[in-house]
Motif scaffolding. Structure first.
Motif, PDB file in Angstrom:
ATOM      1  N   GLN A 154      13.816  13.090 -11.011  1.00  0.00           N
ATOM      2  CA  GLN A 154      13.094  14.126 -10.268  1.00  0.00           C
ATOM      3  C   GLN A 154      12.807  15.311 -11.173  1.00  0.00           C
ATOM      4  O   GLN A 154      11.704  15.890 -11.127  1.00  0.00           O
ATOM      5  CB  GLN A 154      13.901  14.540  -9.038  1.00  0.00           C
ATOM      6  N   ALA A 173       9.930  14.354 -13.440  1.00  0.00           N
ATOM      7  CA  ALA A 173       8.589  14.402 -12.840  1.00  0.00           C
ATOM      8  C   ALA A 173       7.997  15.789 -12.946  1.00  0.00           C
ATOM      9  O   ALA A 173       6.772  15.949 -12.912  1.00  0.00           O
ATOM     10  CB  ALA A 173       8.653  13.975 -11.374  1.00  0.00           C
ATOM     11  N   VAL A 201      18.729   9.585 -10.364  1.00  0.00           N
ATOM     12  CA  VAL A 201      17.652  10.030  -9.486  1.00  0.00           C
ATOM     13  C   VAL A 201      17.337  11.496  -9.730  1.00  0.00           C
ATOM     14  O   VAL A 201      16.156  11.883  -9.856  1.00  0.00           O
ATOM     15  CB  VAL A 201      18.021   9.792  -8.009  1.00  0.00           C
ATOM     16  N   ARG A 202      18.350  12.348  -9.801  1.00  0.00           N
ATOM     17  CA  ARG A 202      18.101  13.774 -10.012  1.00  0.00           C
ATOM     18  C   ARG A 202      17.469  14.017 -11.376  1.00  0.00           C
ATOM     19  O   ARG A 202      16.623  14.908 -11.533  1.00  0.00           O
ATOM     20  CB  ARG A 202      19.406  14.561  -9.883  1.00  0.00           C
ATOM     21  N   VAL A 221      13.227   6.047  -3.749  1.00  0.00           N
ATOM     22  CA  VAL A 221      13.184   7.415  -4.275  1.00  0.00           C
ATOM     23  C   VAL A 221      12.623   7.410  -5.698  1.00  0.00           C
ATOM     24  O   VAL A 221      11.782   8.252  -6.049  1.00  0.00           O
ATOM     25  CB  VAL A 221      14.574   8.063  -4.245  1.00  0.00           C
ATOM     26  N   GLN A 268       4.790  10.483  -7.514  1.00  0.00           N
ATOM     27  CA  GLN A 268       4.502  11.909  -7.365  1.00  0.00           C
ATOM     28  C   GLN A 268       4.042  12.515  -8.684  1.00  0.00           C
ATOM     29  O   GLN A 268       3.153  13.366  -8.713  1.00  0.00           O
ATOM     30  CB  GLN A 268       5.726  12.654  -6.841  1.00  0.00           C
ATOM     31  N   ARG A 269       4.647  12.065  -9.782  1.00  0.00           N
ATOM     32  CA  ARG A 269       4.206  12.541 -11.095  1.00  0.00           C
ATOM     33  C   ARG A 269       2.716  12.255 -11.290  1.00  0.00           C
ATOM     34  O   ARG A 269       1.968  13.103 -11.802  1.00  0.00           O
ATOM     35  CB  ARG A 269       5.028  11.867 -12.190  1.00  0.00           C
ATOM     36  N   THR A 325       9.147   9.099  -6.807  1.00  0.00           N
ATOM     37  CA  THR A 325       9.213  10.165  -7.812  1.00  0.00           C
ATOM     38  C   THR A 325       8.197   9.924  -8.918  1.00  0.00           C
ATOM     39  O   THR A 325       7.495  10.845  -9.350  1.00  0.00           O
ATOM     40  CB  THR A 325      10.630  10.259  -8.395  1.00  0.00           C
ATOM     41  N   ASP A 367      16.155  12.334  -1.404  1.00  0.00           N
ATOM     42  CA  ASP A 367      14.713  12.181  -1.604  1.00  0.00           C
ATOM     43  C   ASP A 367      13.973  13.513  -1.565  1.00  0.00           C
ATOM     44  O   ASP A 367      12.742  13.536  -1.489  1.00  0.00           O
ATOM     45  CB  ASP A 367      14.125  11.218  -0.567  1.00  0.00           C
ATOM     46  N   GLU A 368      14.699  14.617  -1.630  1.00  0.00           N
ATOM     47  CA  GLU A 368      14.084  15.941  -1.623  1.00  0.00           C
ATOM     48  C   GLU A 368      14.408  16.669  -2.918  1.00  0.00           C
ATOM     49  O   GLU A 368      15.449  16.438  -3.541  1.00  0.00           O
ATOM     50  CB  GLU A 368      14.601  16.762  -0.429  1.00  0.00           C
ATOM     51  N   TYR A 369      13.505  17.565  -3.305  1.00  0.00           N
ATOM     52  CA  TYR A 369      13.702  18.285  -4.584  1.00  0.00           C
ATOM     53  C   TYR A 369      13.148  19.696  -4.449  1.00  0.00           C
ATOM     54  O   TYR A 369      12.105  19.912  -3.794  1.00  0.00           O
ATOM     55  CB  TYR A 369      13.006  17.542  -5.724  1.00  0.00           C
ATOM     56  N   SER A 417       9.177  19.947  -0.309  1.00  0.00           N
ATOM     57  CA  SER A 417       9.836  18.757   0.226  1.00  0.00           C
ATOM     58  C   SER A 417      10.270  18.915   1.671  1.00  0.00           C
ATOM     59  O   SER A 417      10.518  17.916   2.361  1.00  0.00           O
ATOM     60  CB  SER A 417      11.040  18.380  -0.634  1.00  0.00           C
TER      61      SER A 417
END
Length: 849
Positions: free
Chosen positions: A478, A481, A474-475, A510, A517-518, A514, A614-616, A596
């Motif tokens: 992110q 993205a 996930v990271r 998530v 969002q991209r 992500t 779910d935050e970056y 975020s």
């Protein structure tokens, strides 16, 4: 004797006048063996040719020899000549031949830091460039692959174009040249003796100017097609036609956008006697009708690339062997392997025309040039095979297509910036690798190689690991993205499956958000990609480009600017108790909006911030107005509705760029729309200018949306003076205005008028809403019979209540903030046990507020 002296003086004066007038070449001084040519005020080409035969052909590095006129002064003093521009002074002792510390000096002029350079001086402050591959590296340390156990040394990243010393010397003395044929081909320098062909760059700490100066003689970074900035799906897997169709259907079912489908090497036969690493014949067991398969993908709006390993040549079992053998003047009946030879124009032309072009006509959009061949050509020992393959395929697309060239390949060295997308190789799926990538990405911009494409999530497991770390993936996504190219890839291992729907609901959401969002930020990313073409500034760039005199810009190596308006501080370590902690340097000069969490932070400080899964950590310059999309399927369309998004702050401007998306006319055919926002008192004014410019397929009308983040409800909204309706999301603290069917040739002014004495909502309230909502839901799964007390129940529904009743905004927000401050006491009033109370407070990160 006096007559000879007068004649010599006249000749010298005539030459000097000729040099001054020769603006196409800007030759400032030339004698029998030495020539100085000004590229611009900060760059000089210095040649010493003992034979006197100066090189005017382009080299593989320096492809441009014609420059705009440069203002300079040439003077003589005794045995020395001096060439002076606004940025440097060059002194050379006439007739002294080969450049050395005894006869050549370059001093800075009006630059900081100042310098006085002589040949042989060491550039101690070089800020580095990039490296060919991540193969065998765990982070920056080489641990090897398979039987190679590695030397465990740091990656020897090449020197780049920039230095804190304020100068750079580029030595092109042994660089190969292009000939003058219609399709320029490599040739060796005709020099019986060693020569010197140098480029000296003087720039101080104006790093952006230095990079743009480099493109004046080394060529620009071409703009990739718009689809390249969407999501790429790639996996080393022996997919079949049906499995690919199922995959594409799953992307559609889960509403996950997709633009590029990468087909790894199993598209062709790999079994002995039918194929291998090199192969050009479709595996008909997996793809019975390749053209029909490719047409299916075209109908889905997808772009396709196939993997190539060209080193093995063309074997007799390949489908098009006969055509290639006849092209090469060979007898196909002899069944001799046609050896790969990159410098052989006949071979490369035949390879393209008889083998690759037919597949391109069937629907292959571009090629993935994986690396397998020897480092150097078998005939031209100085010709780097990787560098040359990149040139050959990219230039072939330029010459033979109307669509925009794209290539996906290994780094071949300085000058490869002209061939776009880089493939970084087989990285390890470790936190160390992820931690290294942000620095690796942004530093590559120091050689203009700003389009690295990494195997997001890592390619292979580290020793002793057999399962994919979901949080790490996930990271990595992110980070992807907010990287130049967003592409997943992995080794041929079922445990390395990165299909988003293969994960549980939490991770799926998530990952999907992500990727979406991209696509939301794609118009911003594409505008910044145009900036790369125009100004040589990569999308991901080190902090010192914008803040060269600030120590933190060099110390915080992992954070980077993502375009002009966004700062990214990647998460590269696992969470503790549900949150990842990151130290972020926020430069002074403006405030920064933590996207975020909805927190507006002061610039000029280092802060430690915490982020849930779910935050970056993405920070936007306060007051920015940026072009985004809503939900889109892919990036193939020119008329998608636009969401002009205003971030909290006083003011901002942006020049939104658009073009056809996939033609070669973008250099001259494009359009721009000027955007601005300004907050004064309780009035926010947003301006959308008239679109200027033109391109093929340009829509006359579009739907515009205005999204104001971190906003209270408005008392009134007007468009060009007329009162209009708006929507308000209390859960997102976002005000939205829709301007349907707008004529792009018209301008629009939107005014948002607020009441006085509104509470501040940009103190992280948006993040508190999100975290509290998740925690309330999770508590129900800990205790399904829980019946929240009124205060907590109201907190859970505050955002939704505001959406329904924006007129109650002030009271509801103040009540929420009061209850939030009393949260521990309210949880005790709820009669939760101590363990649940502590869990809840940690889950919303309350103890750190």
């Amino acid at each position: 004797m006096r007559k000879l002296w007068i004649l010599w003086l006249v000749l010298c004066m005539s030459f000097h006048l000729w040099a001054q007038e020769n603006t196409s070449q800007n030759i400032a001084y030339q004698d029998g063996t030495v020539r100085f040519t000004l590229v611009n005020e900060g760059v000089v080409r210095m040649e010493w040719q003992p034979t006197g035969r100066f090189v005017d052909n382009p080299s593989l590095l320096a492809v441009d020899r014609e420059y705009d006129k440069v203002d300079f002064q040439l003077t003589e003093s005794g045995d020395w000549i001096e060439i002076s521009t606004s940025k440097m002074e060059l002194k050379y002792r006439k007739g002294s031949g080969r450049f050395s510390s005894d006869n050549l000096i370059i001093s800075s002029k009006g630059l900081e830091p100042s310098f006085r350079w002589r040949p042989g001086d060491v550039n101690t402050g070089n800020l580095k460039g990039t490296f060919r591959t991540l193969d065998g590296y765990d982070g920056e340390i080489f641990v090897g692959n398979g039987h190679d156990h590695g030397d465990h040394l740091p990656m020897p990243i090449e020197d780049g174009l920039l230095s804190t010393d304020g100068w750079t010397l580029i030595d092109d003395s042994e660089g190969l040249l292009f000939d003058n044929s219609e399709w320029a081909w490599v040739t060796e320098r005709n020099s019986e003796e060693p020569c010197q062909d140098w480029y000296f760059m003087a720039y101080g700490h104006d790093y952006k100017e230095a990079l743009q100066s480099f493109t004046v003689f080394a060529g620009k970074v071409p703009l990739p097609p718009r689809y390249a900035f969407g999501y790429w799906w790639s996996r080393y897997w022996n997919y079949s036609d049906d499995e690919f169709r199922d995959l594409v259907t799953k992307f559609e079912t889960y509403n996950i956008p997709l633009d590029v489908l990468v087909v790894d090497m199993d598209w062709h036969y790999v079994a002995p006697g039918k194929g291998g690493w090199t192969g050009y014949t479709w595996n008909r067991s997996l793809f019975p009708e390749p053209a029909s398969f490719l047409q299916y993908l075209k109908n889905k709006g997808l772009q396709v690339t196939l993997n190539l390993h060209p080193a093995g040549g063309i074997e007799p079992y390949e489908e098009r062997y006969k055509e290639m053998a006849e092209w090469m003047g060979m007898n196909p009946q002899d069944k001799d392997c046609i050896a790969y030879s990159g410098s052989d124009k006949r071979f490369m032309s035949g390879w393209l025309n008889t083998i690759l072009h037919p597949m391109e006509k069937d629907g292959v959009d571009f090629w993935w040039l994986d690396w397998q061949q020897d480092v150097f050509d078998s005939r031209l020992k100085k010709l780097n095979n990787t560098w040359w393959l990149n040139y050959v395929l990219f230039s072939d697309m330029e010459r033979n297509r109307t669509t925009r060239p794209l290539l996906y390949h290994r780094w071949g060295g300085l000058g490869n910036h002209r061939y776009q997308i880089g493939f970084s190789g087989d990285s390890y799926s470790t936190w160390k690798s992820l931690e290294f990538l942000p620095y690796f990405n942004s530093t590559a911009s120091n050689v203009l190689y700003g389009y690295w494409s990494h195997d997001l999530g890592g390619h292979q497991f580290a020793k002793g690991v057999s399962q994919l770390d979901k949080e790490l993936f996930v990271r990595w996504m992110q980070f992807g993205a907010f990287s130049p190219i967003m592409r997943t890839h992995s080794m041929k291992n079922a445990a390395m499956n990165k299909e988003p729907w293969a994960f549980d609901q939490t991770y799926l959401e998530v990952l999907r958000n992500t990727i979406q969002q991209r696509y939301h930020i794609a118009p911003y990313v594409y505008t910044m990609a145009r900036k790369t073409y125009d100004e040589a500034i990569s999308i991901c760039r080190p902090m010192y480009y914008d803040y060269p005199e600030t120590d933190e810009a060099y110390q915080f190596k992992n954070q980077y600017m993502f375009g002009d308006e966004m700062l990214v501080a990647p998460i590269t370590s696992p969470m503790k108790e549900g949150f990842a902690s990151v130290k972020v340097w926020l430069p002074e000069g403006n405030d920064w909006y933590e996207w975020s969490t909805g927190t507006l932070l002061k610039g000029g400080q280092v802060v430690e911030r915490a982020f849930s899964l779910d935050e970056y950590p993405v920070y936007v310059k306060a007051g920015s107005i940026l072009p985004f999309y809503g939900d889109v399927k892919n990036l193939s369309q020119n008329d998608e509705p636009l969401r002009f998004t205003v971030f909290p702050g006083d003011s901002g401007t942006f020049s939104f760029y658009e073009d056809n998306g996939n033609d070669q006319m973008y250099r001259e055919q494009y359009a721009r729309t000027q955007l601005s926002s300004h907050r004064k008192g309780n009035i926010l004014t947003i301006s959308i200018g008239k679109r200027s410019g033109n391109y093929k397929g340009m829509p006359k009308k579009r739907t515009y949306h205005i999204d104001v983040l971190g906003s209270a409800p408005a008392s009134k909204v007007t468009v060009n003076g007329k009162v209009v309706d708006y929507t308000y999301s209390g859960t997102e603290l976002k005000l939205s205005v829709m301007l349907p069917e707008c004529a792009c040739e018209d301008s629009y002014t939107v005014q948002v008028i607020y009441d006085d004495n509104l509470p501040d909502v940009n103190d992280g309230l948006y993040g508190k809403f999100k975290r509290m909502k998740k925690s309330f839901l999770a508590m129900r799964y800990r205790n399904a019979n829980i019946d929240y007390i009124e205060e907590l129940g109201n907190m859970e529904s505050t955002g939704r209540t505001i959406t329904y009743h924006p007129d109650l905004f002030i009271d509801l927000i103040r009540q929420y903030q009061l209850h939030y401050a009393e949260l521990p006491a309210l949880l005790e009033k709820q009669r939760l046990n101590e363990k649940d109370i502590q869990w809840f407070l940690q889950s919303v990160y309350w103890k750190h507020e």
